[in-house]
Write an enzyme that holds these catalytic residues in place. Structure first.
Site, PDB file in Angstrom:
ATOM      1  N   HIS A  46      -9.910  -1.524   4.191  1.00  0.00           N
ATOM      2  CA  HIS A  46      -8.634  -2.213   3.943  1.00  0.00           C
ATOM      3  C   HIS A  46      -8.371  -3.264   5.012  1.00  0.00           C
ATOM      4  CE1 HIS A  46      -7.976   1.903   2.240  1.00  0.00           C
ATOM      5  NE2 HIS A  46      -7.726   1.145   1.195  1.00  0.00           N
TER       6      HIS A  46
ATOM      7  N   THR B 239       0.818  -1.215   0.000  1.00  0.00           N
ATOM      8  CA  THR B 239       0.000   0.000   0.000  1.00  0.00           C
ATOM      9  C   THR B 239       0.849   1.261   0.000  1.00  0.00           C
ATOM     10  OG1 THR B 239      -1.770   1.198   1.133  1.00  0.00           O
ATOM     11  CG2 THR B 239      -0.268  -0.030   2.541  1.00  0.00           C
ATOM     12  N   ARG B 240       0.267   2.337  -0.574  1.00  0.00           N
ATOM     13  CA  ARG B 240       0.911   3.653  -0.525  1.00  0.00           C
ATOM     14  C   ARG B 240      -0.060   4.680   0.051  1.00  0.00           C
ATOM     15  NH1 ARG B 240      -1.582   4.948  -5.684  1.00  0.00           N
ATOM     16  NH2 ARG B 240      -1.552   7.136  -5.135  1.00  0.00           N
TER      17      ARG B 240
ATOM     18  N   HIS C 166      -7.863   2.247   5.960  1.00  0.00           N
ATOM     19  CA  HIS C 166      -9.129   2.511   6.644  1.00  0.00           C
ATOM     20  C   HIS C 166      -9.818   1.175   6.931  1.00  0.00           C
ATOM     21  CE1 HIS C 166      -8.339   6.666   5.875  1.00  0.00           C
ATOM     22  NE2 HIS C 166      -8.199   6.420   4.583  1.00  0.00           N
TER      23      HIS C 166
ATOM     24  N   ARG D  27      -7.942  -3.994  -7.637  1.00  0.00           N
ATOM     25  CA  ARG D  27      -8.390  -3.303  -8.837  1.00  0.00           C
ATOM     26  C   ARG D  27      -7.412  -2.167  -9.080  1.00  0.00           C
ATOM     27  NH1 ARG D  27     -11.354   0.863 -10.463  1.00  0.00           N
ATOM     28  NH2 ARG D  27     -12.959   0.479 -12.026  1.00  0.00           N
TER      29      ARG D  27
END
Ligand code: PPS
Length: 691
Positions: free
Chosen positions: A323, A315-316, A320, A409
């Site tokens: 996730h 992740t970057r 929340h 996605r």
């Protein structure tokens, strides 16, 4: 074919390997001890040392001291260290084959284990150590001292990230920056020249002037931005890449709207150097040290905890509730432990800074059931290359000991192209990953789009909700979240964790209390300075934030007095203005800039620097060149027409008209007050000043 033809000088090569290894481990040992450790006579050792010195693998120097029998000291050269690594792989591969053959002899079948270079790709080997490019501490000290004589290359921030992962095995099986043959293979087919899957060109780009200084076969020192030597590299290849081709093949389009294509054309040097790297020390990190792990450290951690299956989440962005829910579901689905593996190297321009993100991740980590999940920071420089990036990320995670990898996605999507369309299809990354999964050695877990179902007060995968018509589905997009933060609006509990929201609000206060930059651009005499001055006074009247005017003339007098008007000098001038404005913005002030800034690429670079900290409001003062020339307040146009001023913008030097400025101001037929007022209205509309 005779045996000696198939295995040339095997014994000699073995002895060289043992010698190089011994010199790496104990460079100060006496010759007698070294000979004993290798298992050869002193005479043989001397012959080997001489031969290795002639081949440039070993450096011989005088050893001061009373012992007459120890007149010389021996140490590995950078080339010797690289050769040691190559021979180590070769030696292990041979032993491996021997084991395989023995297995076959004793059991009637081969062991089923692949040759060395593929070994780490096998899931069952995810916990075994992988090769790094570092030499021993003792050799590193010697190489470091010798490197004072080498030509040095100062690494860019991106190259430092790449080098760290090369050295610590994150980019295994790469042994250095790509050679030309490997580069061509990677660009064309995502394969190194030996057929191994590798989708991303890891290249050392340098300027033409630096490349001209280098002879092929020469060793160079690779230094960080403070001049600390991190590695040496033996330059085996030097070439001028076809960057348009690289952009098309690797990023899907030669379009500067793609951050990596923009970097390729406007930041990266013109020439690429390739060759094996010898690691001396890892780049220094002063932040979150306990959360940074090399691939081998993570493997050891998983081994220690008995985590046989590990699913990684890349992740970057801040995490929340959605996730947290999806990562935990992914782990449950494949019965694995979970590694939150955020990128803290370089991400997409405009992302939330990694300091804030890591504080947010720490808060979310507490929400997972105890001892199921861990977090480690990855110093990767992302390229936002969508499908290829996903494959690359999978390989990197396999190197870090993970068996599974979540691909969502639009994985590592770069945003819209210059025609306003997506660069890649939403599931291209998953498709390419699936095709290459066997070679990646890290199984894909595809990302479910999670939404909140109000009636059931829980997150569910969007495609699994059967009663969609009867329930209320809630979701907040990234853009909507940014808007709410910018405007200080409520962020509901179902969307995020209070600790995360507090952290984000601390870094991103509402826009009306953030710093920002208004950047005027236009021809000389277009009215930039006049409008900028009027705007400054209006903003000072409002109060609340300090206002600084960086007018073209003021800057040229105080910051850039040595610069002229060549492209290079103009760029430097604008980058300096951008730097000062970004500092002002970061510290909550208002910067008003008013240079000509004729080049779109430089304006974009400044925008990226500033948007890291606050808004960048590009304001085109669109007075036509004819009108500016007619006004000719300073008499410069006349001089330019007469050829007395060279490279004059609009007359004998280009001006790129801004394509998408936040505001365009017409000055013909409007007074200054009105023009400045238009800017104020724009600032209000953007939420930068209270209405
Ligand atoms: S740049 O291109 O953004 O670095 O230029 P800038 O720093 O704004 O400086 C522009 C002012 O310098 C004067 N001047 C020239 N302008 C353009 N081209 C050439 N060759 C040149 N030589 C001198 C000119 O007065 C500009 O002032 P402004 O305020 O724009 O009229």
């Amino acid at each position: 074919m005779t045996v000696s033809e198939t295995k040339p000088n095997l014994q000699e090569e073995d002895q060289v390997f043992r010698l190089l290894r011994q010199l790496d481990l104990a460079p100060d040992a006496s010759q007698r001890v070294t000979a004993e450790a290798i298992g050869i006579s002193l005479g043989r050792l001397n012959a080997l040392l001489r031969r290795s010195a002639n081949a440039g693998l070993v450096k011989i120097s005088d050893r001061p001291g009373p012992d007459k029998r120890q007149r010389y000291a021996y140490a590995l050269t950078p080339r010797g260290a690289a050769e040691k690594m190559r021979l180590t792989d070769q030696f292990l591969a041979r032993k491996f084959d021997e084991y395989d053959a023995l297995h076959a002899e004793l059991t009637g079948t081969t062991s089923g284990l692949a040759p060395l270079k593929h070994r780490t790709r096998l899931v069952q080997n995810n916990l075994a150590p992988i090769p790094e490019l570092y030499v021993s501490h003792e050799s590193a000290q010697k190489l470091k001292a010798d490197a004072a004589d080498l030509i040095s290359h100062d690494l860019s921030p991106r190259q430092i990230c790449d080098l760290e992962l090369l050295m610590n095995g994150g980019f295994n099986p790469l042994k250095g920056f790509l050679s030309e043959a490997d580069y061509n293979g990677v660009v064309d087919d995502m394969r190194l020249s030996d057929g191994t899957l590798w989708p991303m060109p890891i290249t050392l780009d340098v300027s033409e002037a630096f490349a001209d200084e280098i002879e092929l076969g020469q060793d160079i020192a690779l230094r960080d931005q403070e001049g600390v030597i991190l590695a040496t590299m033996t330059v085996t290849d030097r070439w001028t890449p076809n960057k348009a081709r690289e952009a098309e093949k690797v990023f899907g389009a030669d379009d500067d709207a793609h951050p990596a294509v923009n970097y390729l054309h406007n930041t990266a040097g013109k020439i690429y150097l390739g060759g094996p790297v010898v690691g001396i020390q890892q780049p220094m990190h002063y932040d979150f040290r306990a959360r940074r792990d090399t691939p081998n450290e993570l493997r050891a951690y998983f081994r220690k905890l008995g985590w046989r299956k590990v699913v990684a989440f890349q992740t970057r962005n801040p995490l929340h509730r959605a996730h947290q829910e999806l990562t935990f579901r992914a782990a449950r689905e494949v019965e694995a432990n979970l590694l939150i593996h955020p990128v803290v190297g370089m991400t997409k321009p405009g992302d939330v800074d990694h300091f804030t993100r890591v504080r947010c991740y720490e808060a979310v980590l507490d929400k997972y059931p105890g001892s199921t999940t861990t977090m480690s920071l990855l110093n990767l420089a992302m390229r936002m290359a969508g499908p290829r990036e996903a494959v690359w990320h999978g390989l990197i995670r396999a190197n870090h000991g993970c068996t599974h990898f979540i691909v969502g996605r639009d994985h590592a999507g770069p945003g819209k192209n210059s025609a306003g369309e997506d660069f890649y299809g939403p599931y291209d990354a998953q498709d390419l990953y699936r095709e290459n999964q066997a070679d990646i050695g890290c199984e894909m877990v595809d990302f479910k789009h999670m939404v909140y179902v109000q009636e059931r007060a829980q997150y569910e995968p969007n495609d699994e909700i059967a009663d969609k018509d009867n329930v209320t589905i809630l979701n907040i997009s990234g853009t909507e979240l940014r808007r709410r933060l910018a405007e200080g609006l409520e962020i509901p509990e179902w969307f995020s964790f209070p600790e995360v929201v507090t952290e984000l609000r601390r870094t991103r206060p509402p826009r009306s209390s953030q710093g920002f930059t208004v950047f005027f651009t236009g021809f000389s005499g277009s009215g930039k300075s006049t409008i900028a001055n009027a705007l400054m006074v209006k903003l000072m009247e409002m109060g609340g934030r300090p206002v600084t005017l960086l007018d073209g003339d003021i800057v040229r007098k105080n910051l850039s007095s040595e610069l002229g008007f060549s492209k290079e000098h103009r760029d430097l001038n604008i980058r300096r203005i951008g730097y000062v404005a970004s500092e002002i913005t970061k510290n909550g002030g208002i910067a008003i800039c008013a240079p000509i800034a004729p080049y779109a690429t430089t304006r974009r670079a400044v925008r990226e620097d500033i948007e890291e900290f606050g808004a960048f409001v590009e304001c085109h003062v669109a007075t036509s060149i004819e009108e500016c020339e007619r006004r000719d307040r300073k008499g410069l146009y006349k001089l330019a027409r007469a050829g007395k001023i060279k490279e004059f913008t609009g007359i004998s030097d280009p001006y790129d008209v801004p394509q998408n400025p936040e505001l365009s101001v017409e000055t013909e037929g409007a007074d200054v007050d009105n023009c400045a007022h238009q800017v104020i209205l724009k600032l209000e509309q953007m939420g930068l000043i209270a209405g």
